[in-house]
Scaffold this motif. Sequence first.
Motif, PDB file in Angstrom:
ATOM      1  N   PHE A   1      18.657 -35.712  84.696  1.00 39.18           N
ATOM      2  CA  PHE A   1      18.078 -34.641  85.381  1.00 39.18           C
ATOM      3  C   PHE A   1      18.248 -33.343  85.002  1.00 39.18           C
ATOM      4  CE2 PHE A   1      22.435 -35.047  87.056  1.00 39.18           C
ATOM      5  CZ  PHE A   1      23.030 -33.837  87.172  1.00 39.18           C
ATOM      6  N   ALA A   2      17.234 -32.474  85.240  1.00 39.19           N
ATOM      7  CA  ALA A   2      17.318 -30.917  85.160  1.00 39.19           C
ATOM      8  C   ALA A   2      17.247 -29.960  86.215  1.00 39.19           C
ATOM      9  CB  ALA A   2      16.410 -30.632  83.936  1.00 39.19           C
ATOM     10  N   GLY A   3      18.003 -29.184  86.162  1.00 37.96           N
ATOM     11  CA  GLY A   3      18.028 -28.080  87.438  1.00 37.96           C
ATOM     12  C   GLY A   3      18.684 -26.834  87.181  1.00 37.96           C
ATOM     13  N   THR A   4      19.254 -26.463  88.407  1.00 37.17           N
ATOM     14  CA  THR A   4      19.998 -25.132  88.547  1.00 37.17           C
ATOM     15  C   THR A   4      21.295 -24.987  88.991  1.00 37.17           C
ATOM     16  OG1 THR A   4      17.848 -23.990  88.724  1.00 37.17           O
ATOM     17  CG2 THR A   4      19.571 -22.501  89.145  1.00 37.17           C
ATOM     18  N   VAL A   5      22.011 -24.604  88.216  1.00 37.79           N
ATOM     19  CA  VAL A   5      23.621 -24.474  88.809  1.00 37.79           C
ATOM     20  C   VAL A   5      23.555 -24.042  89.982  1.00 37.79           C
ATOM     21  CG1 VAL A   5      25.960 -23.949  88.269  1.00 37.79           C
ATOM     22  CG2 VAL A   5      24.489 -24.938  86.621  1.00 37.79           C
ATOM     23  N   GLU A   6      24.349 -24.535  91.143  1.00 31.88           N
ATOM     24  CA  GLU A   6      24.452 -23.974  92.484  1.00 31.88           C
ATOM     25  C   GLU A   6      26.054 -23.348  92.622  1.00 31.88           C
ATOM     26  OE1 GLU A   6      23.508 -26.137  95.956  1.00 31.88           O
ATOM     27  OE2 GLU A   6      21.263 -25.623  95.829  1.00 31.88           O
ATOM     28  N   ALA A   7      26.849 -24.320  92.233  1.00 29.68           N
ATOM     29  CA  ALA A   7      28.161 -23.830  92.146  1.00 29.68           C
ATOM     30  C   ALA A   7      28.937 -24.619  91.045  1.00 29.68           C
ATOM     31  CB  ALA A   7      28.856 -24.371  93.443  1.00 29.68           C
ATOM     32  N   SER A   8      29.894 -24.043  90.602  1.00 28.72           N
ATOM     33  CA  SER A   8      30.601 -24.311  89.186  1.00 28.72           C
ATOM     34  C   SER A   8      32.237 -23.810  89.470  1.00 28.72           C
ATOM     35  CB  SER A   8      30.298 -23.884  87.865  1.00 28.72           C
ATOM     36  OG  SER A   8      30.772 -24.568  86.897  1.00 28.72           O
ATOM     37  N   SER A   9      33.088 -24.832  89.252  1.00 30.62           N
ATOM     38  CA  SER A   9      34.458 -24.550  89.026  1.00 30.62           C
ATOM     39  C   SER A   9      34.985 -24.538  87.588  1.00 30.62           C
ATOM     40  CB  SER A   9      35.552 -25.681  89.671  1.00 30.62           C
ATOM     41  OG  SER A   9      35.169 -26.739  88.870  1.00 30.62           O
ATOM     42  N   ASP A  10      33.941 -24.628  86.733  1.00 33.06           N
ATOM     43  CA  ASP A  10      34.029 -24.411  85.404  1.00 33.06           C
ATOM     44  C   ASP A  10      33.502 -23.222  84.701  1.00 33.06           C
ATOM     45  OD1 ASP A  10      33.260 -25.035  82.413  1.00 33.06           O
ATOM     46  OD2 ASP A  10      34.668 -26.607  82.612  1.00 33.06           O
ATOM     47  N   ASP A  11      34.326 -22.500  83.921  1.00 30.35           N
ATOM     48  CA  ASP A  11      33.878 -20.901  83.483  1.00 30.35           C
ATOM     49  C   ASP A  11      32.480 -21.275  82.447  1.00 30.35           C
ATOM     50  OD1 ASP A  11      35.918 -20.033  84.811  1.00 30.35           O
ATOM     51  OD2 ASP A  11      37.150 -20.010  82.972  1.00 30.35           O
ATOM     52  N   ARG A  12      32.064 -22.446  82.034  1.00 30.23           N
ATOM     53  CA  ARG A  12      31.026 -22.513  81.158  1.00 30.23           C
ATOM     54  C   ARG A  12      29.697 -22.373  81.892  1.00 30.23           C
ATOM     55  NH1 ARG A  12      32.756 -27.926  78.195  1.00 30.23           N
ATOM     56  NH2 ARG A  12      33.892 -28.208  80.170  1.00 30.23           N
ATOM     57  N   TYR A  13      29.797 -22.447  83.203  1.00 22.06           N
ATOM     58  CA  TYR A  13      28.436 -22.501  84.003  1.00 22.06           C
ATOM     59  C   TYR A  13      28.719 -21.620  85.186  1.00 22.06           C
ATOM     60  CZ  TYR A  13      27.165 -26.381  80.894  1.00 22.06           C
ATOM     61  OH  TYR A  13      26.763 -27.152  79.678  1.00 22.06           O
ATOM     62  N   LYS A  14      27.592 -21.032  85.625  1.00 23.27           N
ATOM     63  CA  LYS A  14      27.703 -20.182  86.755  1.00 23.27           C
ATOM     64  C   LYS A  14      26.336 -20.326  87.593  1.00 23.27           C
ATOM     65  CE  LYS A  14      25.629 -15.936  84.394  1.00 23.27           C
ATOM     66  NZ  LYS A  14      25.242 -16.756  82.988  1.00 23.27           N
TER      67      LYS A  14
END
Length: 331
Positions: A69-82
Amino acid sequence: MFNALVMEKDEESGLASPSVKQLSEDDLPQGEVTVAVEYSTVNYKDGLCLSPKGGGLVRTYPHVPGIDFAGTVEASSDDRYKPGDKVVLTGWRVGEAHWGGYSQKANARADWLVPLPDGLDARQAMAVGTAGFTAMLAVMALEDHGLTPDRGPVLVTGAAGGVGSVATAILGNLGYEVAAVTGRPETGDYLKSLGATTIVPRDDLNETTKRPLESEAWAGCVDAVGGEMLARVLGQMKYGCSVAAVGLAGGAALPATVIPFLLRGVNLLGIDSVMQPYGNRLRAWKRIATDLPMDRLDAMVQPAALSDLPQLGADILKGQVKGRVVVDVNA
């Protein structure tokens, strides 16, 4: 609430069937990153997961398939993604052991994601998907073992399928002479539009021979078929050249001898896309963004929605899907 294609098992028959259902975020398995999925795709493994017995890949139900899948991050608890980051996921047994991309939302481990490279959008990334990612890994492996355009023609077996289509397009764009093997003569014009210079009928390579070596013909090969065809191709490779094995559509057995390896120094390179380390993933996706012509990629695409997936899953297992299917999960 959001839509997802859910496989549910009938306890009486022991068989699973898919249907589009509404889920909530509470239904999703835990993960460090929540992704608003935009597109997914259909690979051979997806066809297995969509089958009544899950192809031996799905162990627990209910289950959401979709290995890409491909898309947009909505929420992240990991600093690598926002939130707002564009990401792509292939492999890691997502869609098999873990819920996958046939859903408008998905949770994933941060280690499984790759930032979408510049030059690719989510739809294009899923036109590539695991099939195209595997094709790029195969081309990179062949190059790492000495393949260059001046060494001679490169054979692509199962060329009209997902891996073969992308491999043909990449190799053609890089200046290679591509011999595309297909059992469907009607796909000849399609393969030439992707960059194939020669069409090889499947029957020419589909039978074993008693001779362990034949005339040297190929400087490289991306093989999605395996079985008797791979055995035959090994005996036709040029001295010191390599075959990248990516699939087993023709069977898992290899009725070959060691003679091509001993007398011609042929290399058989196994290509796994599922557990590839992060660095190799980044390298492959960056190469895809630069080496795969987007106009040729568009020519491979068949659009689909979640409701089309049960039929497409059955079709791909029968070898009836040409090119790449891009699933708009929000359609």
